[in-house]
Design an enzyme around this catalytic site. Structure first.
Site, short mmCIF file in Angstrom:
data_model
loop_
_atom_site.label_atom_id
_atom_site.label_comp_id
_atom_site.label_asym_id
_atom_site.label_seq_id
_atom_site.Cartn_x
_atom_site.Cartn_y
_atom_site.Cartn_z
CB THR A 146 1.84 -1.21 4.60
OG1 THR A 146 2.53 -0.21 5.35
CG2 THR A 146 0.93 -0.57 3.58
CB THR A 179 4.37 11.91 7.21
OG1 THR A 179 4.96 10.61 7.16
CG2 THR A 179 3.54 11.97 8.47
CD GLU A 259 9.21 -0.70 7.36
OE1 GLU A 259 10.33 -0.29 7.02
OE2 GLU A 259 8.28 -0.90 6.57
CG ASN A 378 12.83 -1.67 5.18
OD1 ASN A 378 11.76 -1.54 4.59
ND2 ASN A 378 13.02 -1.29 6.43
CB SER A 383 11.57 -10.37 -2.49
OG SER A 383 12.60 -9.48 -2.83
#
EC number: 2.3.1.35
Lengths: 383, 383
Positions: A146, A179, A259, A378, A383
């Site tokens: 992702t 996880t 991230e 994040n 959006s």
């Protein structure tokens, strides 16, 4: 390599059109036997995605013939429709592969609260089945990404047997039990109960001790499939060690690709009265936003380590605590220790050692720093 | 106003030179009686700063004649020297004011792990004593600021009696019992036990339900001093309500001035089986970094609310959960609800309502978003 390093497995990774940008988003891993023993560990989040609820049931039978994994949508918080979609996915794979749907696990990852585009996913399952290859592990690992910047694979070669695996995960990374999405495969011949034992111990010590951002996912899934194709049954301890090694490798890759992170933080808690105390303290340090910011700023702010330790219920006396950052003991006996200017924090890996001076147990937790990039990534994800 | 709104109190705020930038850094609040009853609540962090350890002992006597507060250094994790420094501070104030050092509370705030410059602080205490004024509340409130952009004061006027207060705090803002530095004063005539009861209930419902960044300080101190100068003894319920109102006002100001924040998030948990459940769920939502980022990005990402609720032990069924963001029920029965595009998040205050559908209890927790500014401010604080 990856999930096809072990004999008896085929895999595929394709672009089914679930992701709007056209990137690969559907993976299929198939165990062609002769055995189909399997074990799984899932998120301990009580809000579980539909594929987790489905796969938990599948794993109760101790046999998995195939795993369908999609990125581009978590199928979490999608109600009865979401569960029907997961069921239909398993049925479609079962039909294409000629296996029982009750032996098809499903895993999904992506945005929570959005239903999957089944008009793209179901044809995708057929296309993935047609693309299966004993060399498809790499493509499968790519298709489950992702926000991961790289795909993650690991392999352990035993004597005549192999454990391989793939993982995805870059955010919402603080497992309660398992996880992210991970599929491990082996050609060793072991019953489901032995696989389960090895997998639970491995995840407890690896994925379960990664805490990138304190946020536990609704979709965490770790599966271990054994084909028996190598016709070898390694000793339980040897096998467990191999599974743990592969999990450790993948867990470290997850932290390294978290991230927005600029630092990987290795938190070792020593001198604890119990392993549980060490893990509790390590996790408290790992989740302290102020400390994570300080590490980002290459600031050896040990006071924030102590304030984090102080929120736990672990056994310790405040005036006996010692803390080292990159091996410089900046805090001794709960007070000022060596000169903080001696700490060199230029490198990506930062080591924090917290000595509770209360016993001889220890644990390592891996975490990341907190950065403006994490915030940017994040604050715009859905959006 | 502030701590000198009530009769019987004097205060001062001066620049003693503790802060290198020359800003005000030392405050003194003196109760000139006729009564000196007092109550205090302190951080539940087990790593407690020297002034907290000292003041906890002082408060056991139920009497406080004066409070010395400094910014520019927390005097936490400073060992025996730190405690001696706090003791010397109280002795100096006692000497200057002609009171007993055992009735002088001390509070400090600033960087952890650095000893205070006593050569500046002790003369500062003398200077502050010389500058005492019945109108000094404002200056005292200014002198306790650290990263606060504004000073915080609040006043409640009863019939013939008053409760006033000041607060500081902008980071490390997630109290376990009390929070930050707060001094409240009243001219009502009440014994220490009544003050204690009112203060504990007020902090439990106000400061204790503020969670800006999940980080609990080593220095949290909330004091309530009563002079009896108004010669009025209000009813316990009436007085408790006044104290709670002033605390609520100050708590709301703290959240509104939190480091780097661009949004104030009001999290109301309803339909809980118990108040404890409601608080646990509210706090879990408040501490979810991914959600805090989403709110910063004005993204009504309710999936992150559900994933946070799912990590708690509260009573609920996942498929009965409802979530509203700014009154739009974007999640109904654990799945997709009203159109998320209907949510207007342009304003600073964002309201999240989580309905556990498991009872009739509720609680409100206040939090902030997570921003790049927070990261910037906290990656450079000690440097």
């Amino acid at each position: 390599m990856s999930v096809t390093a072990a004999k008896g497995f085929q895999a595929a990774g394709i672009a089914a059109g679930i992701k709007e940008n056209g990137n690969p988003d559907l993976a299929l891993v198939v165990n062609s036997g002769p055995r189909r023993a399997a074990a799984g560990v899932f998120t301990s989040n009580r809000v579980k995605a539909a594929p987790v609820l489905w796969s938990e049931q599948v794993l109760k039978g101790g046999q998995v013939a195939a795993v369908v994994l999609n990125s581009g949508g978590a199928n979490a918080c999608t109600g009865p429709k979401g569960f029907q979609d997961t069921h239909a996915t398993a049925e479609k794979a079962a039909e294409a592969l000629g296996v029982d749907a009750a032996e098809v696990a499903v895993a999904s990852t992506g945005l929570i609260g959005v239903t999957l585009p089944m008009d793209k996913l179901l044809p995708g399952v057929e296309a993935a089945a047609a693309a299966l290859s004993p060399h498809g592990g790499e493509k499968a690992a790519i298709a489950i990404k992702t926000t991961d910047s790289v795909h993650k694979t690991a392999v352990f070669e035993g004597e005549g047997w192999t454990v391989g695996g793939m993982a995805k995960g870059a955010g919402m990374l603080a497992p309660g039990l398992a996880t992210m999405l991970v599929v491990l495969t082996t050609d060793a011949d072991l019953p489901a109960a032995d696989l389960d034992k090895a997998l639970r111990e491995a995840t407890r010590l690896t994925f379960d001790r990664v805490d990138s951002d304190g946020c536990m996912s609704t979709n965490d899934t770790v599966l271990l499939l054994a084909s028996g194709a190598a016709d070898v049954t390694p000793g339980q301890a040897e096998f467990a060690e191999a599974v743990r090694g592969v999990c450790d490798d993948l867990a470290r890759q997850l932290i390294g690709d978290a991230e927005g992170a600029s630092k990987d933080i290795r938190i070792e808690v020593v001198g604890a009265a119990s392993e549980d105390d060490a893990v509790e303290v390590g996790r408290s340090i790992a989740r302290n936003n102020l400390l994570k910011c300080a590490i980002h700023g290459e600031d050896p702010n040990w006071g924030r380590v102590l304030s984090a330790i102080g929120t736990t219920g672990a056994a310790f006396e405040p005036d006996r605590l010692n803390v080292a950052i990159n091996d410089v003991w900046v805090c001794k006996n709960g007070s000022v220790g060596e000169d903080r200017d001696l700490v060199d924090m230029r490198y990506r890996e930062v080591k924090i050692t917290a000595d509770l001076a209360a016993g001889s147990e220890s644990a390592v937790i891996w975490a990341n720093d907190l950065t403006a990039d994490y915030v940017h990534e994040n604050s715009a994800y859905s959006s």
